[in-house]
Each structure stands twice: as structure tokens, then as C-alpha cells.
Design a protein around this motif. Structure first.
Motif, PDB file in Angstrom:
ATOM      1  N   ASP A   1       0.830  -1.211   0.000  1.00 41.00           N
ATOM      2  CA  ASP A   1       0.000   0.000   0.000  1.00 41.00           C
ATOM      3  C   ASP A   1       0.866   1.263   0.000  1.00 41.00           C
ATOM      4  OD1 ASP A   1      -2.324  -1.527   0.014  1.00 41.00           O
ATOM      5  OD2 ASP A   1      -2.653  -1.311   2.179  1.00 41.00           O
ATOM      6  N   ILE A   2       1.887   1.272   0.839  1.00 42.41           N
ATOM      7  CA  ILE A   2       2.768   2.440   0.906  1.00 42.41           C
ATOM      8  C   ILE A   2       3.499   2.624  -0.416  1.00 42.41           C
ATOM      9  CG2 ILE A   2       4.804   3.414   2.057  1.00 42.41           C
ATOM     10  CD1 ILE A   2       3.745   2.035   4.654  1.00 42.41           C
ATOM     11  N   LEU A   3       3.909   1.535  -1.028  1.00 41.07           N
ATOM     12  CA  LEU A   3       4.555   1.607  -2.343  1.00 41.07           C
ATOM     13  C   LEU A   3       3.613   2.225  -3.378  1.00 41.07           C
ATOM     14  CD1 LEU A   3       7.160   0.859  -3.875  1.00 41.07           C
ATOM     15  CD2 LEU A   3       6.110  -1.343  -4.371  1.00 41.07           C
ATOM     16  N   LYS A   4       2.332   1.843  -3.355  1.00 38.55           N
ATOM     17  CA  LYS A   4       1.347   2.414  -4.284  1.00 38.55           C
ATOM     18  C   LYS A   4       1.195   3.920  -4.051  1.00 38.55           C
ATOM     19  CE  LYS A   4      -1.387   0.076  -6.623  1.00 38.55           C
ATOM     20  NZ  LYS A   4      -1.421  -0.079  -8.062  1.00 38.55           N
ATOM     21  N   VAL A   5       1.172   4.328  -2.784  1.00 38.59           N
ATOM     22  CA  VAL A   5       1.054   5.759  -2.476  1.00 38.59           C
ATOM     23  C   VAL A   5       2.295   6.496  -2.954  1.00 38.59           C
ATOM     24  CG1 VAL A   5       0.831   7.473  -0.638  1.00 38.59           C
ATOM     25  CG2 VAL A   5      -0.558   5.385  -0.562  1.00 38.59           C
ATOM     26  N   ARG A   6       3.471   5.903  -2.740  1.00 41.16           N
ATOM     27  CA  ARG A   6       4.710   6.532  -3.245  1.00 41.16           C
ATOM     28  C   ARG A   6       4.670   6.691  -4.761  1.00 41.16           C
ATOM     29  NH1 ARG A   6       8.404   2.740  -0.221  1.00 41.16           N
ATOM     30  NH2 ARG A   6       8.377   3.553   1.881  1.00 41.16           N
ATOM     31  N   SER A   7       4.142   5.689  -5.437  1.00 40.00           N
ATOM     32  CA  SER A   7       4.021   5.741  -6.894  1.00 40.00           C
ATOM     33  C   SER A   7       3.097   6.890  -7.314  1.00 40.00           C
ATOM     34  CB  SER A   7       3.489   4.404  -7.415  1.00 40.00           C
ATOM     35  OG  SER A   7       3.251   4.460  -8.787  1.00 40.00           O
ATOM     36  N   LEU A   8       1.969   7.024  -6.621  1.00 37.97           N
ATOM     37  CA  LEU A   8       1.074   8.159  -6.908  1.00 37.97           C
ATOM     38  C   LEU A   8       1.762   9.490  -6.617  1.00 37.97           C
ATOM     39  CD1 LEU A   8      -2.433   7.023  -5.602  1.00 37.97           C
ATOM     40  CD2 LEU A   8      -1.900   7.873  -7.883  1.00 37.97           C
ATOM     41  N   ALA A   9       2.528   9.534  -5.528  1.00 38.47           N
ATOM     42  CA  ALA A   9       3.244  10.758  -5.159  1.00 38.47           C
ATOM     43  C   ALA A   9       4.203  11.185  -6.266  1.00 38.47           C
ATOM     44  CB  ALA A   9       3.998  10.552  -3.852  1.00 38.47           C
ATOM     45  N   LYS A  10       4.895  10.213  -6.825  1.00 37.73           N
ATOM     46  CA  LYS A  10       5.834  10.517  -7.909  1.00 37.73           C
ATOM     47  C   LYS A  10       5.076  10.991  -9.154  1.00 37.73           C
ATOM     48  CE  LYS A  10       9.719   8.622 -10.430  1.00 37.73           C
ATOM     49  NZ  LYS A  10      10.629   7.495 -10.603  1.00 37.73           N
ATOM     50  N   LYS A  11       4.011  10.281  -9.485  1.00 36.99           N
ATOM     51  CA  LYS A  11       3.216  10.611 -10.666  1.00 36.99           C
ATOM     52  C   LYS A  11       2.588  11.997 -10.559  1.00 36.99           C
ATOM     53  CE  LYS A  11      -0.834   8.955 -13.190  1.00 36.99           C
ATOM     54  NZ  LYS A  11      -1.906   7.957 -13.207  1.00 36.99           N
ATOM     55  N   LEU A  12       2.122  12.343  -9.348  1.00 38.52           N
ATOM     56  CA  LEU A  12       1.437  13.614  -9.156  1.00 38.52           C
ATOM     57  C   LEU A  12       2.352  14.710  -8.620  1.00 38.52           C
ATOM     58  CD1 LEU A  12      -1.876  12.137  -7.721  1.00 38.52           C
ATOM     59  CD2 LEU A  12      -1.490  13.041 -10.022  1.00 38.52           C
ATOM     60  N   ASN A  13       3.648  14.392  -8.536  1.00 35.84           N
ATOM     61  CA  ASN A  13       4.666  15.371  -8.147  1.00 35.84           C
ATOM     62  C   ASN A  13       4.442  15.947  -6.743  1.00 35.84           C
ATOM     63  OD1 ASN A  13       7.060  16.763  -8.629  1.00 35.84           O
ATOM     64  ND2 ASN A  13       5.951  18.588  -9.293  1.00 35.84           N
ATOM     65  N   TRP A  14       4.031  15.096  -5.793  1.00 34.44           N
ATOM     66  CA  TRP A  14       3.883  15.556  -4.419  1.00 34.44           C
ATOM     67  C   TRP A  14       5.261  15.721  -3.806  1.00 34.44           C
ATOM     68  CZ3 TRP A  14       0.073  11.068  -3.133  1.00 34.44           C
ATOM     69  CH2 TRP A  14      -1.176  11.321  -3.715  1.00 34.44           C
ATOM     70  N   GLN A  15       5.421  16.750  -3.026  1.00 37.67           N
ATOM     71  CA  GLN A  15       6.702  17.027  -2.381  1.00 37.67           C
ATOM     72  C   GLN A  15       6.754  16.521  -0.941  1.00 37.67           C
ATOM     73  OE1 GLN A  15       9.208  18.291  -4.287  1.00 37.67           O
ATOM     74  NE2 GLN A  15       7.676  18.056  -5.895  1.00 37.67           N
ATOM     75  N   ASN A  16       5.670  15.990  -0.432  1.00 39.31           N
ATOM     76  CA  ASN A  16       5.603  15.526   0.953  1.00 39.31           C
ATOM     77  C   ASN A  16       6.490  14.301   1.173  1.00 39.31           C
ATOM     78  OD1 ASN A  16       2.878  16.607   0.007  1.00 39.31           O
ATOM     79  ND2 ASN A  16       2.789  16.907   2.210  1.00 39.31           N
TER      80      ASN A  16
END
Length: 188
Positions: free
Chosen positions: A62-77
């Protein structure tokens, strides 16, 4: 073989005499060889150990999926900091307008709603007659303030049964918040 069986039976007798705390401490240190036959209690320990490993693997996935979304959506958190030492069953990610864009399998297990049921809805669809207006107001105010927070709210499963849900919400994005991550778990 007879000696091995006697040893396993002795292990079962020993384990059954322990307090719950001692049992948990000892059982976590037993190394299992799944190719050997195990007595019933030993099987219980093995299956508990296996279940914990599965939960840990699902959490990491689950955390890996969120990290993937973060990269795709350019989140800086710092995604790792968000999940660090947090207990959760369900993860919801919404856009800034609180439309759900992603949920994990834990969400389905906790609520009974599939991903398809949840996508493009707001978490409001989980609320019902016993949901406190005060809780809803506090959540609305904190979402509008774009600040991380924790709240407990009464939500409803797909079968209409209520449950108390602890919700930890984190605004995420780049220069400004574009999404929210909600980590949820049922509490008593």
C-alpha cells in the motif's frame, strides 16, 4: 520421528501453559519449517506468524502504491513520514475537492465498499444517521484550513452497520495542497 513428535507435543504443552504476554514473546521466536508436520497449537502459532507477515507485506505494498502516486502527481511531501508508526486499516486518497481517487484493499475489507463503489465520491457517502454533526464540522474546518488532523467519526459499512472510525488526514501536494491522504482504522 517419534522423538520429534514428542518434542512438538511437549512444545504444545509448554505453550498452552504460558500467559498471553509470554506466549506472544515466545511464539515470535520459534522458527518453523513448513515442510514438517506440526501439532495443532504449533500450527496456530505458524498461521499467526504467517498472517502477520501477510499484513506487513500488504502494508508495504500500500505504501509503495502511495509513493508511486506521489511521484506521478509530483507531491513534495515525505510519504515515509506520513506512514511512520501509524496504525491503519484503510487508505483513501482524495483530490482537493475530496473526491476519492484511490483506496486500498483495506478500505474494502473495513467498509464492504469496492474501489469502484468509492471512486469519484466523497467520504461523506460513508456517513449516516449516527454520524455526529460536530465531528463533520470539525473535519470540514480542518480540511478547509489544510492542516493535518485526527478525528473519530461514526461511519457506515455497505451493509448499513455503523462503526467508529479513527481518521488521520494529511494534506499533500507540491507548493500547495492538491490532495488528501486519509489513514483510517476501526476503533472501539
Amino acid at each position: 520421528m517419534k522423538n520429534n513428535l514428542s518434542n512438538m507435543m511437549a512444545l504444545d504443552i509448554y505453550l498452552s501453559s504460558l500467559s498471553k504476554e509470554d506466549f506472544e514473546t515466545v511464539s515470535s521466536k520459534i522458527d518453523y519449517d513448513s515442510s514438517k508436520r506440526l501439532p495443532l497449537m504449533s500450527w496456530d502459532i505458524y498461521s499467526d506468524s504467517l498472517m502477520l507477515k501477510r499484513k506487513k507485506a500488504q502494508r508495504e505494498h500500500d505504501i509503495l502504491k502511495v509513493r508511486s502516486l506521489a511521484k506521478k502527481l509530483n507531491w513534495q511531501n515525505d510519504i515515509n513520514a506520513i506512514f511512520n508508526e501509524q496504525q491503519f486499516e484503510a487508505i483513501l486518497i482524495t483530490d482537493i475537492d475530496q473526491k476519492i481517487i484511490w483506496v486500498n484493499q483495506g478500505f474494502t475489507a473495513m467498509t464492504g465498499y469496492s474501489k469502484v463503489d468509492a471512486l469519484n465520491k466523497t467520504p461523506h457517502f460513508l456517513q449516516g444517521p449516527e454520524t455526529s454533526n460536530d465531528s463533520k464540522e470539525r473535519i470540514r474546518a480542518k480540511l478547509n484550513a489544510i492542516t493535518p488532523f485526527t478525528e473519530v467519526i461514526i461511519n457506515y459499512r455497505k451493509d448499513k452497520t455503523p462503526y467508529k472510525c479513527e481518521v488521520k488526514i494529511f494534506p499533500i501536494g507540491n507548493d500547495e495542497a492538491t490532495h488528501f491522504i486519509a489513514l483510517e482504522r476501526q476503533v472501539s
